[in-house]
Design a protein around this motif. Structure first.
Motif, PDB file in Angstrom:
ATOM      1  N   PHE A 136     -29.233  83.936  59.312  1.00  0.00           N
ATOM      2  CA  PHE A 136     -28.814  85.326  58.462  1.00  0.00           C
ATOM      3  C   PHE A 136     -30.347  85.991  58.791  1.00  0.00           C
ATOM      4  O   PHE A 136     -30.449  87.239  59.193  1.00  0.00           O
ATOM      5  CB  PHE A 136     -28.701  85.231  57.147  1.00  0.00           C
ATOM      6  N   GLU A 137     -31.392  85.486  57.715  1.00  0.00           N
ATOM      7  CA  GLU A 137     -32.279  86.477  57.548  1.00  0.00           C
ATOM      8  C   GLU A 137     -33.497  86.450  59.109  1.00  0.00           C
ATOM      9  O   GLU A 137     -34.527  88.165  59.404  1.00  0.00           O
ATOM     10  CB  GLU A 137     -34.030  85.872  57.079  1.00  0.00           C
ATOM     11  N   LYS A 141     -34.092  90.219  61.381  1.00  0.00           N
ATOM     12  CA  LYS A 141     -35.385  89.995  61.364  1.00  0.00           C
ATOM     13  C   LYS A 141     -35.571  91.016  61.994  1.00  0.00           C
ATOM     14  O   LYS A 141     -36.363  91.677  63.089  1.00  0.00           O
ATOM     15  CB  LYS A 141     -35.914  89.183  61.387  1.00  0.00           C
ATOM     16  N   ARG A 142     -34.896  90.350  63.576  1.00  0.00           N
ATOM     17  CA  ARG A 142     -34.643  90.669  64.888  1.00  0.00           C
ATOM     18  C   ARG A 142     -33.838  91.856  65.093  1.00  0.00           C
ATOM     19  O   ARG A 142     -34.636  93.291  65.996  1.00  0.00           O
ATOM     20  CB  ARG A 142     -34.105  89.543  65.517  1.00  0.00           C
ATOM     21  N   LYS A 143     -32.705  92.283  63.767  1.00  0.00           N
ATOM     22  CA  LYS A 143     -32.495  93.193  64.964  1.00  0.00           C
ATOM     23  C   LYS A 143     -32.849  94.544  63.878  1.00  0.00           C
ATOM     24  O   LYS A 143     -33.121  95.937  64.650  1.00  0.00           O
ATOM     25  CB  LYS A 143     -31.036  93.419  63.154  1.00  0.00           C
ATOM     26  N   LEU A 146     -35.433  95.506  66.800  1.00  0.00           N
ATOM     27  CA  LEU A 146     -34.715  96.060  67.676  1.00  0.00           C
ATOM     28  C   LEU A 146     -34.696  97.703  67.546  1.00  0.00           C
ATOM     29  O   LEU A 146     -35.184  98.936  68.065  1.00  0.00           O
ATOM     30  CB  LEU A 146     -33.377  95.617  68.018  1.00  0.00           C
ATOM     31  N   TRP A 147     -34.150  97.910  66.000  1.00  0.00           N
ATOM     32  CA  TRP A 147     -34.064  99.043  65.799  1.00  0.00           C
ATOM     33  C   TRP A 147     -35.403  99.767  66.005  1.00  0.00           C
ATOM     34  O   TRP A 147     -35.224 101.159  66.737  1.00  0.00           O
ATOM     35  CB  TRP A 147     -34.025  99.307  64.053  1.00  0.00           C
ATOM     36  N   LEU A 148     -36.859  99.607  65.694  1.00  0.00           N
ATOM     37  CA  LEU A 148     -37.418 100.793  66.300  1.00  0.00           C
ATOM     38  C   LEU A 148     -38.041 100.565  67.677  1.00  0.00           C
ATOM     39  O   LEU A 148     -39.293 101.249  67.778  1.00  0.00           O
ATOM     40  CB  LEU A 148     -39.197  99.450  65.579  1.00  0.00           C
ATOM     41  N   ASP A 149     -37.001  99.494  68.320  1.00  0.00           N
ATOM     42  CA  ASP A 149     -37.835 100.286  69.665  1.00  0.00           C
ATOM     43  C   ASP A 149     -36.274 101.422  70.146  1.00  0.00           C
ATOM     44  O   ASP A 149     -36.542 101.752  71.758  1.00  0.00           O
ATOM     45  CB  ASP A 149     -36.847  98.493  71.076  1.00  0.00           C
ATOM     46  N   LYS A 150     -35.700 101.938  69.542  1.00  0.00           N
ATOM     47  CA  LYS A 150     -34.583 103.016  70.035  1.00  0.00           C
ATOM     48  C   LYS A 150     -35.598 104.005  69.868  1.00  0.00           C
ATOM     49  O   LYS A 150     -36.466 104.085  68.956  1.00  0.00           O
ATOM     50  CB  LYS A 150     -33.334 102.569  69.137  1.00  0.00           C
ATOM     51  N   VAL A 166     -42.303  93.577  59.431  1.00  0.00           N
ATOM     52  CA  VAL A 166     -41.074  93.016  59.727  1.00  0.00           C
ATOM     53  C   VAL A 166     -41.923  92.032  59.908  1.00  0.00           C
ATOM     54  O   VAL A 166     -40.708  90.467  59.964  1.00  0.00           O
ATOM     55  CB  VAL A 166     -40.291  93.949  60.343  1.00  0.00           C
ATOM     56  N   GLU A 167     -42.715  91.709  61.263  1.00  0.00           N
ATOM     57  CA  GLU A 167     -43.058  90.562  62.249  1.00  0.00           C
ATOM     58  C   GLU A 167     -43.629  89.433  60.841  1.00  0.00           C
ATOM     59  O   GLU A 167     -43.848  88.308  61.628  1.00  0.00           O
ATOM     60  CB  GLU A 167     -44.237  91.137  63.156  1.00  0.00           C
ATOM     61  N   SER A 168     -44.015  90.209  59.624  1.00  0.00           N
ATOM     62  CA  SER A 168     -44.749  88.681  58.622  1.00  0.00           C
ATOM     63  C   SER A 168     -43.187  88.279  58.273  1.00  0.00           C
ATOM     64  O   SER A 168     -44.141  87.273  57.920  1.00  0.00           O
ATOM     65  CB  SER A 168     -45.338  89.576  57.543  1.00  0.00           C
TER      66      SER A 168
END
Length: 282
Positions: A136-137, A141-143, A146-150, A166-168
């Motif tokens: 789940f986590e 984290k990936r999602k 991905l939101w920040l890429d939009k 987020v990456e940390s």
């Protein structure tokens, strides 16, 4: 003059005509920002709600799953709508109409008793089952990334800081339960002082604390008495501090980006405020 039923696909109209032949539209409750049609119908002296998704919809399958797997005990006590008909492939469901007025925008939205009942009702939903979830986590984290890429209007510096935070993040295992996904007064009804809930289009298995993110950013933010009443009804505080900080940041990002995509500027402004507050506590 066109009818709201005309917004449904041919298959959806055929199914609805077979399930509720000659049903009449009493009200169109569609939100308008997403491709879901929500109609209040009358048929044979009874009232129903029909929900239909368009080609891009991914909510109806979640709602049907919730009704079939988790909501029957609550529906038997009129705490949530009772499922009558559903077709997942056609993205169509029909429930019995649940009487009441929406809590949002009424005096009930400011009453601690409303939140005590909403907390108790949520605890009953969450109590249907609990399962371990190792991914789940990592998925969330990936999602978030991905939101920040939009496309969005988050400032460059803030977006970069969000990405670094987020990456940390670690990705520990979670315990997931049936969650509503949008637990807040706009999805609560009150009838003669009794609170019930509607709209399970975001229902899924998630950690219990995720159902508190929207309340925390809105009603709880300036009214700690409402939060205290909610937790009294729920029975405990399900928020682990570290996981809760991650959830707040994820919710802030998705709120700001999604609201920008659909053109909901007040909700987008809320998302930016949520980002600033979540980062201040990160």
């Amino acid at each position: 003059m066109s009818s709201p039923i005309d917004h449904l696909s041919r298959r959806q109209r055929d199914l609805l005509d077979g399930w509720l032949p000659g049903a009449e539209v009493q009200n169109d409750h569609s939100w308008g920002l997403v491709g879901t049609t929500v109609l209040e119908l009358s048929h044979d002296g009874r009232r129903y709600i029909a929900k239909a998704g368009d080609a891009k919809d991914h909510h109806l399958a979640r709602e049907i799953r919730a009704h079939r797997q988790w909501l029957a005990p609550l529906a038997s006590r009129a705490k949530v709508p009772r499922l009558v008909h559903a077709d997942t492939d056609a993205k169509l469901l029909v429930t019995c109409y649940l009487p009441g007025e929406l809590v949002q925008g009424t005096t009930y939205e400011q009453l601690p008793e409303t939140y005590r009942q909403a907390g108790a009702l949520l605890a009953q939903l969450h109590g249907q089952l609990a399962a371990d979830h190792d991914e789940f986590e990592a998925h969330e984290k990936r999602k978030a990334l991905l939101w920040l890429d939009k496309p969005h209007r988050i400032g460059d510096g803030t977006a970069q800081r969000l990405r670094e935070v987020v990456e940390s993040w670690p990705t520990p295992p979670s315990i997931v339960v049936p969650t509503h996904g949008d637990w807040q007064p706009r999805n609560w009804l009150v009838q003669e002082g009794i609170v019930s809930a509607i709209d399970f289009g975001r229902a899924d298995l998630r950690p219990a604390f995720t159902d508190l993110t929207r309340l925390s950013a809105q009603q709880f933010r300036d009214h700690p008495t409402l939060e205290a009443a909610f937790l009294e009804g729920y029975g405990k505080d399900p928020r682990d501090p570290a996981a809760w900080r991650r959830a707040r940041i994820r919710e802030a990002i998705s709120t700001a980006v999604w609201a920008y995509q659909v053109g909901n500027e007040p909700f987008e402004e809320q998302g930016h405020r949520m980002i600033d507050e979540a980062l201040a506590d990160a």
